[in-house]
Design a protein around this motif. Structure first.
Motif, PDB file in Angstrom:
ATOM      1  N   LEU A   1     -21.489   0.595  16.872  1.00  0.00           N
ATOM      2  CA  LEU A   1     -21.499   0.275  18.223  1.00  0.00           C
ATOM      3  C   LEU A   1     -20.361   1.034  18.968  1.00  0.00           C
ATOM      4  N   VAL A   2     -20.654   2.144  19.717  1.00  0.00           N
ATOM      5  CA  VAL A   2     -20.217   3.189  19.964  1.00  0.00           C
ATOM      6  C   VAL A   2     -18.965   2.508  21.121  1.00  0.00           C
ATOM      7  N   GLU A   3     -19.385   1.781  22.087  1.00  0.00           N
ATOM      8  CA  GLU A   3     -18.486   0.923  22.820  1.00  0.00           C
ATOM      9  C   GLU A   3     -18.546  -0.464  22.909  1.00  0.00           C
ATOM     10  N   GLY A   4     -18.963  -0.797  21.709  1.00  0.00           N
ATOM     11  CA  GLY A   4     -19.154  -2.197  21.507  1.00  0.00           C
ATOM     12  C   GLY A   4     -20.318  -2.944  22.245  1.00  0.00           C
ATOM     13  N   LEU A   5     -20.697  -4.211  22.007  1.00  0.00           N
ATOM     14  CA  LEU A   5     -21.622  -4.852  22.597  1.00  0.00           C
ATOM     15  C   LEU A   5     -21.066  -6.204  23.357  1.00  0.00           C
ATOM     16  N   ASN A   6     -21.522  -6.114  24.626  1.00  0.00           N
ATOM     17  CA  ASN A   6     -21.146  -7.346  25.318  1.00  0.00           C
ATOM     18  C   ASN A   6     -21.871  -8.418  25.068  1.00  0.00           C
ATOM     19  N   GLY A   7     -21.541  -9.485  24.221  1.00  0.00           N
ATOM     20  CA  GLY A   7     -22.578 -10.642  24.046  1.00  0.00           C
ATOM     21  C   GLY A   7     -22.460 -11.397  24.912  1.00  0.00           C
ATOM     22  N   GLU A   8     -22.978 -12.583  24.352  1.00  0.00           N
ATOM     23  CA  GLU A   8     -23.026 -13.965  25.241  1.00  0.00           C
ATOM     24  C   GLU A   8     -21.474 -14.397  25.601  1.00  0.00           C
ATOM     25  N   ASN A   9     -21.393 -15.208  26.726  1.00  0.00           N
ATOM     26  CA  ASN A   9     -20.101 -15.905  27.059  1.00  0.00           C
ATOM     27  C   ASN A   9     -18.913 -14.979  27.089  1.00  0.00           C
ATOM     28  N   ASP A  10     -19.163 -13.362  27.454  1.00  0.00           N
ATOM     29  CA  ASP A  10     -18.153 -12.709  27.518  1.00  0.00           C
ATOM     30  C   ASP A  10     -17.324 -12.215  26.410  1.00  0.00           C
ATOM     31  N   THR A  11     -18.007 -12.410  25.352  1.00  0.00           N
ATOM     32  CA  THR A  11     -17.611 -12.098  24.136  1.00  0.00           C
ATOM     33  C   THR A  11     -18.056 -10.633  23.652  1.00  0.00           C
ATOM     34  N   LEU A  12     -17.016  -9.780  23.299  1.00  0.00           N
ATOM     35  CA  LEU A  12     -17.224  -8.508  23.074  1.00  0.00           C
ATOM     36  C   LEU A  12     -17.387  -8.275  21.302  1.00  0.00           C
ATOM     37  N   ILE A  13     -18.411  -7.799  21.041  1.00  0.00           N
ATOM     38  CA  ILE A  13     -18.924  -7.563  19.657  1.00  0.00           C
ATOM     39  C   ILE A  13     -18.494  -6.234  19.161  1.00  0.00           C
ATOM     40  N   VAL A  14     -17.757  -5.898  18.294  1.00  0.00           N
ATOM     41  CA  VAL A  14     -17.736  -4.224  17.770  1.00  0.00           C
ATOM     42  C   VAL A  14     -17.810  -4.419  16.236  1.00  0.00           C
TER      43      VAL A  14
END
Length: 245
Positions: A51-64
């Motif tokens: 994930l080059v810039e991460g993944l903006n998941g649910e509830n404003d959670t950043l997944i890297v």
């Protein structure tokens, strides 16, 4: 845990997970982000996703997730205003980009000192083998090997249980013919797992074995290495219905 940590007044919550985001997982980090309101950042693994810039998941959670095998270094930059987290940005630094970076001498010294202090322990001889003990990834995740059998035989010897099961994904290397050292054992079994002895029903054992062979002949980390029993599978049957006693 989110509720407990929030009650302690923490500034942000980071979850370190090994769930992944692809079809190999039933429960993914994306589901965690959706179901556990309040996690600011999830540092994930398992699916080896890049994930080059991460993944903006649910509830404003950043997944890297930084991919696999140290091909990338994951970096997350957090911006606070006082104690309030106001921004999160993720990026990856590739191994190629670090080629000309000079090692930090102080950090190198710490690493080398630890390695040196462990040499005597890791080089201690604990046994010998007349054959190569097979712990290769493609083998232990799709079939029994002599190393898997040795490990589960040892589990029975230590625990006194009637049968033993361990997963092939936990066997991480082979041991070559000759002297076996503590370092070899740690390389094969690096996770510090404990042997757990339980009373199980036949149906529970069958369910565990069915889960382990569900992907066969494809590789799967859950493939069961066993001692104290034998079983067969019918590969013409669908997953969950393959077990033959």
């Amino acid at each position: 845990m989110v509720k407990e940590l929030k009650a302690q007044g923490v500034d942000m919550i980071i979850a370190v997970s090994h769930l992944g985001i692809d079809e190999s997982s039933t429960d993914t980090s994306i589901k965690v982000a959706k179901g556990a309101l309040g996690i600011d950042l999830i540092v994930d693994g398992h699916s080896h996703s890049t994930l080059v810039e991460g993944l903006n998941g649910e509830n404003d959670t950043l997944i890297v997730s930084a991919g696999e095998y140290t091909k990338n270094l994951g970096v997350v930059e957090l911006t606070f205003e006082g104690n309030k987290l106001v921004d999160k940005k993720a990026k990856l630094v590739t191994k190629e980009e670090t080629a000309n970076i000079q090692p930090d001498a102080a950090v190198e010294k710490v690493i080398n000192d630890i390695k040196e202090s462990q040499k005597a322990i890791l080089s201690e001889e604990i046994g010998k083998t007349d054959v190569t003990l097979d712990g290769e990834r493609d083998q232990v995740r799709a079939g029994e090997t002599n190393l898997g059998n040795l490990i589960t035989d040892a589990m029975i010897d230590v625990s006194g249980a009637e049968i033993a099961i361990t997963n092939g994904g936990g066997i991480r290397a082979s041991i070559q013919k000759g002297t076996i050292t503590k370092g070899d054992v740690i390389t094969v079994l690096p996770f510090g797992n404990y042997i757990v002895t339980k009373m199980l029903t036949g149906s529970q054992i069958k369910e565990a074995l069915e889960n382990g062979v569900s992907a066969y002949p494809e590789t799967k980390g859950a493939f069961p290495h066993i001692s104290g029993m034998t079983f067969a599978i019918d590969t013409t049957q669908p997953a969950g219905m393959r077990f033959i006693l």
